[in-house]
Design an enzyme around this catalytic site. Structure first.
Site, mmCIF file in Angstrom:
data_model
loop_
_atom_site.group_PDB
_atom_site.id
_atom_site.type_symbol
_atom_site.label_atom_id
_atom_site.label_comp_id
_atom_site.label_asym_id
_atom_site.label_seq_id
_atom_site.Cartn_x
_atom_site.Cartn_y
_atom_site.Cartn_z
ATOM 1 C CG ASN A 173 -21.183 -2.527 -16.579
ATOM 2 O OD1 ASN A 173 -20.090 -2.907 -16.175
ATOM 3 N ND2 ASN A 173 -21.351 -1.336 -17.089
ATOM 4 C CD GLU A 176 -11.799 2.941 -17.371
ATOM 5 O OE1 GLU A 176 -12.667 2.117 -17.709
ATOM 6 O OE2 GLU A 176 -10.771 3.144 -18.034
ATOM 7 C CB CYS A 207 -20.193 3.483 -16.247
ATOM 8 S SG CYS A 207 -19.117 3.363 -17.680
ATOM 9 C CD GLU A 216 -6.740 1.905 -17.730
ATOM 10 O OE1 GLU A 216 -6.640 0.999 -18.584
ATOM 11 O OE2 GLU A 216 -6.825 1.681 -16.511
HETATM 12 P P1 NAD Z 1 -18.692 -2.876 -7.641
HETATM 13 O O1 NAD Z 1 -17.843 -1.723 -7.252
HETATM 14 O O2 NAD Z 1 -19.722 -3.346 -6.710
HETATM 15 O O3 NAD Z 1 -17.784 -4.158 -7.945
HETATM 16 C C1 NAD Z 1 -16.759 -4.122 -8.910
HETATM 17 C C2 NAD Z 1 -15.715 -5.176 -8.551
HETATM 18 O O4 NAD Z 1 -15.079 -4.819 -7.335
HETATM 19 C C3 NAD Z 1 -16.284 -6.572 -8.359
HETATM 20 O O5 NAD Z 1 -15.391 -7.500 -8.930
HETATM 21 C C4 NAD Z 1 -16.317 -6.703 -6.844
HETATM 22 O O6 NAD Z 1 -16.253 -8.029 -6.385
HETATM 23 C C5 NAD Z 1 -15.067 -5.936 -6.457
HETATM 24 N N1 NAD Z 1 -15.038 -5.412 -5.096
HETATM 25 C C6 NAD Z 1 -16.093 -4.989 -4.358
HETATM 26 N N2 NAD Z 1 -15.657 -4.539 -3.148
HETATM 27 C C7 NAD Z 1 -14.310 -4.683 -3.148
HETATM 28 C C8 NAD Z 1 -13.291 -4.400 -2.185
HETATM 29 N N3 NAD Z 1 -13.567 -3.856 -1.000
HETATM 30 N N4 NAD Z 1 -12.011 -4.692 -2.507
HETATM 31 C C9 NAD Z 1 -11.699 -5.215 -3.717
HETATM 32 N N5 NAD Z 1 -12.620 -5.513 -4.650
HETATM 33 C C10 NAD Z 1 -13.913 -5.235 -4.385
HETATM 34 O O7 NAD Z 1 -19.310 -2.482 -9.053
HETATM 35 P P2 NAD Z 1 -20.370 -3.305 -9.910
HETATM 36 O O8 NAD Z 1 -21.670 -3.260 -9.185
HETATM 37 O O9 NAD Z 1 -19.765 -4.598 -10.277
HETATM 38 O O10 NAD Z 1 -20.465 -2.412 -11.240
HETATM 39 C C11 NAD Z 1 -21.336 -1.330 -11.395
HETATM 40 C C12 NAD Z 1 -20.599 -0.020 -11.127
HETATM 41 O O11 NAD Z 1 -19.479 0.078 -11.991
HETATM 42 C C13 NAD Z 1 -21.428 1.212 -11.420
HETATM 43 O O12 NAD Z 1 -21.219 2.159 -10.421
HETATM 44 C C14 NAD Z 1 -20.846 1.731 -12.736
HETATM 45 O O13 NAD Z 1 -21.020 3.102 -12.961
HETATM 46 C C15 NAD Z 1 -19.421 1.364 -12.585
HETATM 47 N N6 NAD Z 1 -18.765 1.269 -13.893
HETATM 48 C C16 NAD Z 1 -17.928 2.288 -14.282
HETATM 49 C C17 NAD Z 1 -17.321 2.250 -15.544
HETATM 50 C C18 NAD Z 1 -16.422 3.368 -16.045
HETATM 51 O O14 NAD Z 1 -15.792 3.183 -17.088
HETATM 52 N N7 NAD Z 1 -16.337 4.497 -15.355
HETATM 53 C C19 NAD Z 1 -17.556 1.160 -16.364
HETATM 54 C C20 NAD Z 1 -18.427 0.155 -15.935
HETATM 55 C C21 NAD Z 1 -19.013 0.219 -14.679
HETATM 56 O O1 6OD Z 2 -15.600 1.438 -24.174
HETATM 57 C C1 6OD Z 2 -14.822 1.341 -23.227
HETATM 58 O O2 6OD Z 2 -13.599 1.193 -23.390
HETATM 59 C C2 6OD Z 2 -15.334 1.414 -21.859
HETATM 60 N N1 6OD Z 2 -14.424 1.404 -20.873
HETATM 61 C C3 6OD Z 2 -16.675 1.476 -21.643
HETATM 62 C C4 6OD Z 2 -17.271 1.556 -20.377
HETATM 63 C C5 6OD Z 2 -18.602 1.341 -20.232
HETATM 64 C C6 6OD Z 2 -19.230 1.401 -18.957
HETATM 65 O O3 6OD Z 2 -20.176 0.735 -18.614
#
Ligand code: NAD
Ligand code: 6OD
Length: 484
Positions: free
Chosen positions: A153, A252, A286, A465
């Site tokens: 994202n 995260e 997120c 972090e």
């Molecule tokens: P995802 O979990 O599907 O994938 C993230 C990464 O993990 C990708 O590189 C994917 O290839 C890898 N991956 C998937 N399965 C794996 C496994 N079994 N072992 C190792 N690696 C694996 O997430 P996404 O769809 O790419 O991103 C969207 C999600 O990320 C949403 O749930 C969002 O809330 C979350 N997100 C959280 C934050 C935060 O700061 N808390 C920030 C951004 C996104």
């Molecule tokens: O601003 C940041 O450092 C951070 N980790 C943002 C996360 C955004 C989630 O989509």
């Protein structure tokens, strides 16, 4: 046709096994991604392990941080290359990537270079049992080879948010970008070579999660720690991989964030803030607000004002002037978001606006577009209110009292972020203390001070972090006792 190569030990590596990268704007193929197999991942991890002992380890902190400033400067010098790579991968609006994603890509290196240069460690003078003295002090050493597993994202922002502090602390990294967004991580390899970061310090392996680069990397026994941003369910799988060898994780994860709007808020600012937090990046943030709770006296007015904002969004391709919303990242993600749009209707929601696909024309008709959507009238037990949709949508419900708002906000498995809109600053701070989240914004959203903690409570993450908190994960803290 562009080839997205792996970056291993300072060299770009083709693997022969490729998959297509399509742009979400019109679903056309923009490149071939070279998927790393188990042996490629092993080569990257072993290069990172060797680099831990080489020039990188011998480099003074001053020299290392100068190198990270140079990385930041080079990202800024090649700003447009990074920008176009990010736009091609994600389809997000130019205005967003140029004001948020790419500047943060550079800032993430600068900030953590500053922090490691300036952070003190503890030291105590103590009395010893024999009547003498001793000094005890803390010493931070790098954790080792860090696996950095990233989502799609905010690709550059979220990757450098981990790579910046990891390298600043003297670690080496192997990055696994999302299969959806290979561009900027690959480009960063060119930057590392240009500024003279030693081979093996920064590595990139492309591929998917299960049975691919993500799993091979997180299971690799020579990986010292895993920092991951992504879905909570993926976090569970990675945590299981990290259990072998008892390796630390920093997670995260997902969110289902509440926005709480009191009747005494600055109405226009609250509307502007919730518009951003619900719809920015096509809702693929997120920290975004998918649950909005509005105090009853302003409920109807708020719903109508947010509806007008949603209907005023201009959908289109990244470089088109005035565009405020791009597509969702992929056909698969569109299917997921549309399934929630269908569930909301099936569960009896009032669809205030949106709820379907926008009428895109020409090539854009093949892209992954959805309408910004607002619902009211769903019970709190609805899947749309309980589960993270990660699309441009929110449900708005009324509340009466402060206590009710707190209870509603906390009634979720997640605990990432909240936003509170009120002019009563005492009330805002009372709520900030009661809502179970890692991040609480008052009369703002996504306002960031990179020196402060970032992370989620409950199912939204493990660890914090940001600022000195990053050092807790990226270093081992050793205690040294000196008998005087
Ligand atoms: P995802 O979990 O599907 O994938 C993230 C990464 O993990 C990708 O590189 C994917 O290839 C890898 N991956 C998937 N399965 C794996 C496994 N079994 N072992 C190792 N690696 C694996 O997430 P996404 O769809 O790419 O991103 C969207 C999600 O990320 C949403 O749930 C969002 O809330 C979350 N997100 C959280 C934050 C935060 O700061 N808390 C920030 C951004 C996104
Ligand atoms: O601003 C940041 O450092 C951070 N980790 C943002 C996360 C955004 C989630 O989509």
């Amino acid at each position: 046709m562009k080839d997205f190569l792996n970056f291993i030990n300072g060299e770009f590596v083709a693997t022969g096994k490729t998959f297509d990268k399509r742009t979400p704007v019109d679903n056309s193929v923009i490149g071939r991604v070279h998927e790393a197999g188990r042996s490629d991942v092993d080569a990257a991890v072993m290069a990172a392990r060797r680099a831990l002992k080489g020039d990188w380890a011998r480099m003074t902190v001053v020299k290392r941080t100068e190198m990270l400033y140079a990385v930041a400067d080079e990202i800024n010098r090649r700003f447009d290359d990074f920008l176009q790579a990010e736009l091609a991968d994600t389809g997000k609006p130019h205005v967003l990537a140029s004001h948020v994603d790419i500047p943060r890509g550079a800032a993430n290196f600068k900030v953590f270079a500053d922090i490691v240069k300036n952070v003190p460690t503890e030291s105590f003078m103590m009395d010893t049992p024999d009547g003498g003295k001793a000094v005890s002090y803390g010493l931070r050493t790098p954790l080792g080879v860090i696996a950095v597993v990233c989502p799609w994202n905010l690709p550059l922002l979220l990757m450098t948010w981990k790579v910046g502090p990891a390298l600043a602390c003297g670690n080496t990294v192997v990055v696994k970008p999302s299969e959806e967004t290979p561009g900027t991580a690959t480009l960063l390899g060119e930057v590392m070579n240009k500024v003279g970061v030693p081979p093996g310090v920064y590595n990139v392996v492309h591929g998917f999660g299960p049975d691919s680069a993500g799993q091979f990397l997180t299971q690799h026994p020579q990986v010292s720690g895993i920092t991951f941003t992504g879905e909570t369910r993926t976090g569970e799988a990675i945590m299981a991989a990290a259990a072998k060898g008892v390796r630390p994780v920093s997670f995260e994860l997902g969110g289902k964030n509440a926005g709480i709007v009191f009747a005494d808020c600055d109405f226009d600012k609250a509307i502007a803030g919730i518009t951003r937090s619900s719809f920015e990046n096509c809702g693929q943030v997120c920290l975004g607000t998918e649950r909005v709770y509005v105090q009853r006296p302003i409920f109807d007015k708020f719903v109508q004002a947010l509806k007008a904002k949603a209907e005023g969004m201009k959908l289109g391709s990244p470089n088109e002037p005035g565009v405020t919303m791009g597509p969702l990242i992929s056909a698969e993600h569109k299917r997921k978001v549309m399934s929630y749009y269908a569930k909301a209707k099936a569960e009896g929601a009032t669809v205030v606006t949106g709820g379907g696909e926008p009428p895109m024309t020409g090539a854009l008709a093949e892209g992954h577009w959805v309408q910004p959507t607002i619902w009211t009238g769903l019970p709190e037990s609805s899947a749309v209110i309980r589960e993270e949709v990660f699309g441009p949508c929110c449900h708005i419900a009324p509340f009466d009292t402060e206590e009710e708002a707190v209870a509603l906000a906390n009634a979720t498995d997640y605990g990432l972020a909240t936003t509170i809109w009120t002019q009563d600053i005492s009330r805002a701070n009372r709520l900030a203390a009661q809502i179970e989240v890692g991040l609480c914004w008052i009369n703002s959203w996504f306002l960031r001070d990179l020196r402060t903690s970032f992370g989620g409570a409950k199912a939204s993450g493990i660890g914090r972090e940001g600022g000195v908190h990053s050092l807790e994960f990226y270093t081992e803290l050793r205690n040294v006792m000196v008998k005087l």
